[in-house]
Scaffold this active site. Structure first.
Site, PDB file in Angstrom:
ATOM      1  N   GLN A 280       0.833  -1.196   0.000  1.00 55.01           N
ATOM      2  CA  GLN A 280       0.000   0.000   0.000  1.00 55.01           C
ATOM      3  C   GLN A 280       0.871   1.251   0.000  1.00 55.01           C
ATOM      4  O   GLN A 280       1.932   1.289   0.620  1.00 55.01           O
ATOM      5  CB  GLN A 280      -0.931   0.004   1.214  1.00 55.01           C
ATOM      6  CG  GLN A 280      -1.960  -1.118   1.202  1.00 55.01           C
ATOM      7  CD  GLN A 280      -3.018  -0.951   0.117  1.00 55.01           C
ATOM      8  OE1 GLN A 280      -3.111   0.086  -0.520  1.00 55.01           O
ATOM      9  NE2 GLN A 280      -3.820  -1.981  -0.088  1.00 55.01           N
ATOM     10  N   PHE A 309      -7.206 -12.493  -2.485  1.00 51.68           N
ATOM     11  CA  PHE A 309      -6.320 -11.462  -3.047  1.00 51.68           C
ATOM     12  C   PHE A 309      -5.450 -10.909  -1.915  1.00 51.68           C
ATOM     13  O   PHE A 309      -5.317  -9.701  -1.734  1.00 51.68           O
ATOM     14  CB  PHE A 309      -7.111 -10.334  -3.719  1.00 51.68           C
ATOM     15  CG  PHE A 309      -8.129 -10.795  -4.722  1.00 51.68           C
ATOM     16  CD1 PHE A 309      -7.761 -11.040  -6.041  1.00 51.68           C
ATOM     17  CD2 PHE A 309      -9.452 -10.978  -4.359  1.00 51.68           C
ATOM     18  CE1 PHE A 309      -8.706 -11.463  -6.970  1.00 51.68           C
ATOM     19  CE2 PHE A 309     -10.400 -11.403  -5.276  1.00 51.68           C
ATOM     20  CZ  PHE A 309     -10.025 -11.647  -6.590  1.00 51.68           C
ATOM     21  N   ASN A 357      -5.386 -18.460  -9.137  1.00 50.45           N
ATOM     22  CA  ASN A 357      -5.970 -17.414  -9.969  1.00 50.45           C
ATOM     23  C   ASN A 357      -7.440 -17.258  -9.588  1.00 50.45           C
ATOM     24  O   ASN A 357      -8.255 -18.127  -9.868  1.00 50.45           O
ATOM     25  CB  ASN A 357      -5.831 -17.780 -11.446  1.00 50.45           C
ATOM     26  CG  ASN A 357      -6.349 -16.695 -12.361  1.00 50.45           C
ATOM     27  OD1 ASN A 357      -7.016 -15.747 -11.930  1.00 50.45           O
ATOM     28  ND2 ASN A 357      -6.041 -16.809 -13.645  1.00 50.45           N
ATOM     29  N   CYS A 405     -10.110  -0.698  -4.507  1.00 51.82           N
ATOM     30  CA  CYS A 405      -9.352   0.418  -5.076  1.00 51.82           C
ATOM     31  C   CYS A 405     -10.022   0.949  -6.337  1.00 51.82           C
ATOM     32  O   CYS A 405      -9.461   1.789  -7.028  1.00 51.82           O
ATOM     33  CB  CYS A 405      -7.906   0.007  -5.359  1.00 51.82           C
ATOM     34  SG  CYS A 405      -7.738  -1.374  -6.518  1.00 51.82           S
TER      35      CYS A 405
END
EC number: 2.1.1.190
Length: 449
Positions: A280, A309, A357, A405
């Protein structure tokens, strides 16, 4: 016979209009005879006189000639380079108004992109006490400009074609932002100064690291200069000649301690990382964001939580201090490897990490089939978590905390969860990860009905 091309003629003269909104890149929007006109450095509610600079069939662009009526939210930009540099877009807007605009953007997109989704509660915004010097990650372009006779280092100009000529950057950590001129002058001393394309900056809790992307080999003399510069400025210097697999540390050399950059996302946890790893940008907001996520998860000692994630374990590891078990899943195997190392180094035994994935089917994965979870944290990239949300019933989680985000992706996924999967949106709010920019970081809580 050739077809003649039609060229839209630029209107001449001075015109007047009221700014009604901001575009995605921070330009003011006015409607002139029903046509959208983008006017930079303006704010909603302002009335300006302007002249046209560019025209197309669907929109026009213009520049301010005079401010007839200024917004009460207007402030003097703190940076001398704001007019030319694309690194920031809202320095002319008060920080309170920036937050309010971002909060409204989130609410609007949830409603329109999410097909009527509205949060039951609006969370108070997470704010930083320092809106300057907050940025610890950046990619800075490098370009030798013969007309100026010097190296430029920084972000692009607002037109996007060239690098802005700046001598400092007030939003970058001052360990780098205050040294733009010094860095530029140093690069000019290298033999291949015209073949350095980019500097990737990463700053941990104590020191800056810089990856120098070069298109030609350095001479031995260049390498010695780089080592000396690094030593004098307490920088770690890395070189990159081609792809990410060519990155190596030039200085400090050998088996030094610490072996990696590191930061503390929460008390008692140190996360090691390489300068090209995703971390971040804003350390202050990151710590506040993690604290809020833990509060919103409402964790008990019997909870089993999945963090999708998960990256380096930015949320996973702090969550592990409160929950029974935590599983982190990340698409990049090298990040998973580092997350496992961090857990071991911090003696954290109730977590495990898996590489997968998450944009494709995961029903055959061990972490999906062999564990049961009652809560979930999502922190996807800009693309969002559509595949996960489309299959959310297979996880059977009662509560989801979604860190985003990209508000458009969050709104789309919220529409899936609320309109088709039996969840309600308990609360949502913004976090000012990137002050002075249009970037909106947000967090939302969903609960199974």
């Amino acid at each position: 016979m050739g077809r003649s091309r039609h060229h839209n003629k630029l209107k001449e003269g001075i015109f007047e209009a009221e700014i009604t909104a901001l575009s995605h890149d921070g330009r003011g929007i006015a409607k002139v005879d029903g046509k959208t006109t983008f006017i930079p450095f303006t704010l909603p509610g302002e009335v300006v006189k302007f002249e046209y600079t560019f025209t197309k069939a669907k929109f026009d662009e213009a520049k301010v000639v005079e401010y007839v009526k200024k917004s009460s939210n207007r402030v003097n930009p703190p940076c001398d380079h704001f007019q030319i540099c694309r690194g920031c877009s809202l320095q002319h807007m008060s920080t309170d108004a920036q937050i309010e605009h971002k909060q409204q953007t989130l609410i609007n997109q949830l409603k329109y992109i999410g097909n009527g989704v509205e949060p039951e509660n609006i969370l108070p915004p997470l704010r930083t006490s320092n809106t300057e010097g907050y940025r610890n990650k950046a990619r800075l372009g490098v370009r030798y400009v013969s007309k100026k006779g010097k190296i430029l280092v920084g972000f692009r100009e607002r037109n996007g074609r060239f690098l802005a000529d700046i001598d400092k950057c007030i939003v970058l950590n001052p360990l780098v932002g205050d040294k733009i001129t010094e860095i530029s002058s140093f690069i000019e001393t290298l033999s291949i100064y015209q073949h350095i394309a980019q500097l990737e900056i990463a700053i941990d809790d104590t020191r800056p690291a810089m990856i120098v992307r070069h298109l030609e080999p350095f001479t031995n003399e260049d390498l010695e200069k780089l080592r000396s510069f690094a030593q004098e400025n307490n920088y770690w210097i890395y070189l990159q000649s081609k792809g990410p697999d060519t990155i190596f540390r030039l200085y400090p050399q050998g088996d030094v301690e610490p072996k990696k950059l590191s930061y503390q996302p929460a008390a008692g946890i140190d996360i090691g990382f390489e300068p090209n790893d995703f971390t971040q940008v804003n350390n202050d907001i990151n710590k506040k964001m993690i604290k809020r996520a833990i509060e919103l998860l409402d964790i008990s000692e019997n909870d089993s939580i999945i963090d999708l994630f998960c990256g380096l374990g930015n949320f996973t590891l702090p969550i592990s201090q409160h929950a029974k078990t935590v599983i982190g899943v990340e698409g990049e195997p090298t990040m998973v490897k580092r997350a496992k190392e961090t857990a071991d180094n911090n003696n954290i035994t109730n977590v495990n990490f898996y590489a997968a994935n998450l944009f494709e089917s995961f029903e055959d994965k061990e972490w999906f089939n062999n564990f049961e979870y009652n809560k979930m944290l999502l922190d996807p990239p800009r693309a969002g978590a559509q595949e996960v949300c489309n299959n959310i019933e297979k996880f059977n989680v009662k509560r989801i905390v979604y860190v985003s985000c990209d508000t458009a992706a969050l709104a789309r996924d919220a529409g899936i969860l609320v309109n088709t999967k039996g969840y309600k949106l308990i609360s949502a709010g913004v976090m000012d990860m990137f002050p002075h920019t249009m970037h909106v970081e947000s967090i939302a809580v969903f609960e199974k009905i």
